[in-house]
Write a protein that holds these residues in place. Structure first.
Motif, PDB file in Angstrom:
ATOM      1  N   GLN A 186      11.428   4.763  -7.506  1.00 43.96           N
ATOM      2  CA  GLN A 186      10.960   6.014  -6.918  1.00 43.96           C
ATOM      3  C   GLN A 186      10.115   5.825  -5.664  1.00 43.96           C
ATOM      4  OE1 GLN A 186      12.061   8.992  -8.178  1.00 43.96           O
ATOM      5  NE2 GLN A 186      13.257   7.650  -9.490  1.00 43.96           N
ATOM      6  N   THR A 187       9.827   4.577  -5.259  1.00 38.05           N
ATOM      7  CA  THR A 187       9.056   4.389  -4.032  1.00 38.05           C
ATOM      8  C   THR A 187      10.000   4.405  -2.833  1.00 38.05           C
ATOM      9  OG1 THR A 187       9.207   1.971  -3.880  1.00 38.05           O
ATOM     10  CG2 THR A 187       7.462   2.876  -5.306  1.00 38.05           C
ATOM     11  N   ALA A 188       9.436   4.540  -1.645  1.00 40.31           N
ATOM     12  CA  ALA A 188      10.256   4.605  -0.428  1.00 40.31           C
ATOM     13  C   ALA A 188      11.084   3.341  -0.228  1.00 40.31           C
ATOM     14  CB  ALA A 188       9.358   4.850   0.781  1.00 40.31           C
ATOM     15  N   ILE A 189      10.533   2.161  -0.602  1.00 38.99           N
ATOM     16  CA  ILE A 189      11.291   0.925  -0.344  1.00 38.99           C
ATOM     17  C   ILE A 189      12.194   0.510  -1.502  1.00 38.99           C
ATOM     18  CG2 ILE A 189       9.504   0.080   1.222  1.00 38.99           C
ATOM     19  CD1 ILE A 189       8.943  -2.075  -0.929  1.00 38.99           C
ATOM     20  N   ALA A 228       8.309  -8.287  -9.866  1.00 43.58           N
ATOM     21  CA  ALA A 228       8.259  -6.945  -9.278  1.00 43.58           C
ATOM     22  C   ALA A 228       8.428  -7.013  -7.765  1.00 43.58           C
ATOM     23  CB  ALA A 228       6.918  -6.277  -9.610  1.00 43.58           C
ATOM     24  N   VAL A 229       9.061  -5.995  -7.223  1.00 44.82           N
ATOM     25  CA  VAL A 229       9.135  -5.837  -5.772  1.00 44.82           C
ATOM     26  C   VAL A 229       7.790  -5.289  -5.305  1.00 44.82           C
ATOM     27  CG1 VAL A 229      10.220  -4.536  -3.896  1.00 44.82           C
ATOM     28  CG2 VAL A 229      11.625  -5.488  -5.732  1.00 44.82           C
ATOM     29  N   ASP A 230       7.271  -5.857  -4.231  1.00 50.27           N
ATOM     30  CA  ASP A 230       5.973  -5.437  -3.698  1.00 50.27           C
ATOM     31  C   ASP A 230       6.168  -4.328  -2.662  1.00 50.27           C
ATOM     32  OD1 ASP A 230       3.281  -5.378  -2.952  1.00 50.27           O
ATOM     33  OD2 ASP A 230       3.597  -6.909  -1.431  1.00 50.27           O
ATOM     34  N   SER A 231       5.524  -3.182  -2.878  1.00 47.31           N
ATOM     35  CA  SER A 231       5.635  -2.080  -1.901  1.00 47.31           C
ATOM     36  C   SER A 231       4.321  -1.816  -1.179  1.00 47.31           C
ATOM     37  CB  SER A 231       6.116  -0.797  -2.587  1.00 47.31           C
ATOM     38  OG  SER A 231       5.103  -0.241  -3.387  1.00 47.31           O
ATOM     39  N   VAL A 232       3.277  -2.622  -1.482  1.00 45.97           N
ATOM     40  CA  VAL A 232       1.956  -2.331  -0.895  1.00 45.97           C
ATOM     41  C   VAL A 232       1.292  -3.520  -0.212  1.00 45.97           C
ATOM     42  CG1 VAL A 232       1.437  -0.397  -2.434  1.00 45.97           C
ATOM     43  CG2 VAL A 232       0.845  -2.728  -3.137  1.00 45.97           C
ATOM     44  N   GLY A 233       1.955  -4.652  -0.122  1.00 45.92           N
ATOM     45  CA  GLY A 233       1.358  -5.823   0.520  1.00 45.92           C
ATOM     46  C   GLY A 233       0.411  -6.591  -0.377  1.00 45.92           C
ATOM     47  N   ALA A 234       0.688  -6.622  -1.678  1.00 47.88           N
ATOM     48  CA  ALA A 234      -0.158  -7.361  -2.625  1.00 47.88           C
ATOM     49  C   ALA A 234       0.046  -8.867  -2.447  1.00 47.88           C
ATOM     50  CB  ALA A 234       0.187  -6.952  -4.060  1.00 47.88           C
ATOM     51  N   GLY A 235      -0.919  -9.633  -2.974  1.00 54.49           N
ATOM     52  CA  GLY A 235      -0.818 -11.082  -2.890  1.00 54.49           C
ATOM     53  C   GLY A 235      -1.269 -11.742  -4.173  1.00 54.49           C
ATOM     54  N   ALA A 287       4.947  -0.065 -11.733  1.00 51.51           N
ATOM     55  CA  ALA A 287       5.811   0.860 -12.477  1.00 51.51           C
ATOM     56  C   ALA A 287       7.045   0.082 -12.889  1.00 51.51           C
ATOM     57  CB  ALA A 287       6.198   2.046 -11.618  1.00 51.51           C
ATOM     58  N   GLN A 288       7.552   0.408 -14.067  1.00 56.45           N
ATOM     59  CA  GLN A 288       8.734  -0.278 -14.572  1.00 56.45           C
ATOM     60  C   GLN A 288       9.814   0.727 -14.948  1.00 56.45           C
ATOM     61  OE1 GLN A 288       6.178  -2.695 -17.420  1.00 56.45           O
ATOM     62  NE2 GLN A 288       7.715  -4.207 -16.829  1.00 56.45           N
ATOM     63  N   VAL A 332      16.098  -2.524  -8.963  1.00 50.04           N
ATOM     64  CA  VAL A 332      14.825  -3.129  -9.361  1.00 50.04           C
ATOM     65  C   VAL A 332      14.344  -2.520 -10.679  1.00 50.04           C
ATOM     66  CG1 VAL A 332      14.139  -3.623  -6.988  1.00 50.04           C
ATOM     67  CG2 VAL A 332      13.425  -1.494  -8.033  1.00 50.04           C
ATOM     68  N   ASP A 333      13.684  -3.348 -11.488  1.00 51.36           N
ATOM     69  CA  ASP A 333      13.116  -2.906 -12.759  1.00 51.36           C
ATOM     70  C   ASP A 333      11.609  -2.732 -12.681  1.00 51.36           C
ATOM     71  OD1 ASP A 333      15.506  -2.868 -14.123  1.00 51.36           O
ATOM     72  OD2 ASP A 333      15.323  -4.937 -14.758  1.00 51.36           O
ATOM     73  N   ALA A 334      10.978  -3.305 -11.650  1.00 51.21           N
ATOM     74  CA  ALA A 334       9.522  -3.206 -11.545  1.00 51.21           C
ATOM     75  C   ALA A 334       9.119  -3.191 -10.075  1.00 51.21           C
ATOM     76  CB  ALA A 334       8.852  -4.376 -12.250  1.00 51.21           C
ATOM     77  N   VAL A 335       8.081  -2.412  -9.777  1.00 49.77           N
ATOM     78  CA  VAL A 335       7.562  -2.342  -8.413  1.00 49.77           C
ATOM     79  C   VAL A 335       6.038  -2.309  -8.466  1.00 49.77           C
ATOM     80  CG1 VAL A 335       7.654   0.189  -8.292  1.00 49.77           C
ATOM     81  CG2 VAL A 335       7.716  -1.153  -6.184  1.00 49.77           C
TER      82      VAL A 335
END
Length: 99
Positions: free
Chosen positions: A65-68, A43-50, A58-59, A74-77
């Motif tokens: 649908q996120t800003a980035i 997944a692409v990280d949009s919140v700074g997870a680690g 979301a898949q 992408v299939d997952a964020v």
């Protein structure tokens, strides 16, 4: 959405120009008891997870649908880091499963 745990990072120095600057994380799906399931997703990280954090992802088309991730391939964020689950929700789900 899926509940998951970040278990790793994907390093990619060459990628589609729309993905430059994106951070890719490996997520393992969890059940409501935080038990790991056998589903994995990158997944692409949009919140700074680690690594080690519990997240919501979301898949599918919702992942774009996120800003980035808007209009990106992408299939997952990862769109949230989970602080806790409300146990009363879990109890309601358990009761519903019995009926």
């Amino acid at each position: 959405m899926m509940l998951g745990k970040v278990i790793g990072t994907v390093w990619s120095t060459r990628k589609d120009e729309n993905l430059v600057g994106s951070k890719f994380l490996i997520v393992r799906e969890l059940d409501l008891d935080y038990k790991p399931l056998n589903n994995y997703v990158v997944a692409v990280d949009s919140v700074g997870a680690g690594v080690g954090e519990i997240i919501l992802a979301a898949q599918g088309s919702s992942a774009r649908q996120t800003a980035i991730t808007k209009n990106k391939p992408v299939d997952a964020v990862i769109m949230a880091i989970v602080d806790k689950l409300d146990i009363s929700v879990k109890e309601k789900l358990t009761e519903a499963d019995k009926n």
